[in-house]
Scaffold this motif. Sequence first.
Motif, PDB file in Angstrom:
ATOM      1  N   VAL A  73     -24.443 -27.970  11.147  1.00 40.03           N
ATOM      2  CA  VAL A  73     -23.819 -28.871  10.176  1.00 40.03           C
ATOM      3  C   VAL A  73     -23.218 -28.075   9.020  1.00 40.03           C
ATOM      4  N   ALA A  77     -19.146 -27.871   7.981  1.00 39.86           N
ATOM      5  CA  ALA A  77     -18.827 -28.585   6.742  1.00 39.86           C
ATOM      6  C   ALA A  77     -17.596 -27.998   6.069  1.00 39.86           C
ATOM      7  N   THR A  95     -26.400 -30.756  -0.050  1.00 35.93           N
ATOM      8  CA  THR A  95     -25.437 -31.825   0.193  1.00 35.93           C
ATOM      9  C   THR A  95     -24.107 -31.186   0.540  1.00 35.93           C
ATOM     10  N   GLY A  98     -18.162 -33.229   4.874  1.00 35.85           N
ATOM     11  CA  GLY A  98     -17.697 -32.896   6.211  1.00 35.85           C
ATOM     12  C   GLY A  98     -16.214 -32.593   6.247  1.00 35.85           C
ATOM     13  N   ASN A 104     -17.372 -37.230   5.803  1.00 36.08           N
ATOM     14  CA  ASN A 104     -18.759 -37.697   5.764  1.00 36.08           C
ATOM     15  C   ASN A 104     -19.535 -36.840   4.772  1.00 36.08           C
ATOM     16  N   TYR A 106     -23.176 -35.136   4.141  1.00 35.44           N
ATOM     17  CA  TYR A 106     -24.388 -34.726   4.840  1.00 35.44           C
ATOM     18  C   TYR A 106     -25.391 -34.231   3.816  1.00 35.44           C
ATOM     19  N   ARG A 107     -26.672 -34.507   4.083  1.00 36.53           N
ATOM     20  CA  ARG A 107     -27.709 -34.106   3.121  1.00 36.53           C
ATOM     21  C   ARG A 107     -28.985 -33.726   3.878  1.00 36.53           C
ATOM     22  N   GLU A 118     -29.576 -36.692   6.444  1.00 30.34           N
ATOM     23  CA  GLU A 118     -28.889 -37.953   6.189  1.00 30.34           C
ATOM     24  C   GLU A 118     -27.386 -37.727   6.320  1.00 30.34           C
ATOM     25  N   SER A 119     -26.724 -38.718   6.870  1.00 26.87           N
ATOM     26  CA  SER A 119     -25.284 -38.665   7.025  1.00 26.87           C
ATOM     27  C   SER A 119     -24.724 -40.020   6.630  1.00 26.87           C
ATOM     28  N   SER A 120     -23.546 -40.006   6.004  1.00 21.35           N
ATOM     29  CA  SER A 120     -22.933 -41.284   5.636  1.00 21.35           C
ATOM     30  C   SER A 120     -22.466 -42.039   6.869  1.00 21.35           C
ATOM     31  N   SER A 122     -24.280 -42.063   9.891  1.00 22.34           N
ATOM     32  CA  SER A 122     -25.380 -42.419  10.795  1.00 22.34           C
ATOM     33  C   SER A 122     -26.667 -42.593   9.993  1.00 22.34           C
TER      34      SER A 122
END
Length: 182
Positions: A73, A77, A95, A98, A104, A106-107, A118-120, A122
């Motif tokens: 990830v 990014a 954080t 993407g 997106n 990602y965290r 965490e993903s915006s 999913s």
Amino acid sequence: MQNPELQIKKYQRKNPDTGFTIIEILVYLAILATLTVIAVNTLLLIQRSLGEIRVTRNLSASAAVAMERMIRVIRDAKAVDAGSSTFDVSPGILTLSGSETPANIYRFSVSGGTLKFESSASPETILTPPGVVVEKLLFRMITANSTSQAVKVELTLASSSGRATTTQNFYGTTVLRNSYAK
């Protein structure tokens, strides 16, 4: 019918001086007890070793999954959100934005000893299985020049099963693919 004296003689020993003395029996019992203790200790040692191997294997597999996901990830990014990230402190928070359009978010973070992603796009995903505890998650930002960014990840995991407890450190560094100097 046979003579009763013949029947009794039939079951008597031929040489009354043969047999085991009490000392011989005690020596044999001592040897048997020693061999039994050695066998039991060996079995307990094997059982403990198998438990340690099982814990180490579980820890290594968990770390491989977590580190692979984080590195993949981070590499894909577009940029690191330094304002929402926590660097050089454990537990760290990373954080990322993407490279897709729309981007997106990602965290990666730790909550209750579990590593979360965490993903915006999913729902939240837990990257560590039950029984594996994140003891340290540290992110370090590396900037080579004004455009290239890299992130170093330091992860310490602990796992236990019965008496076997193992803690291991894992490290990974990756450059954000979309931050290469042009």
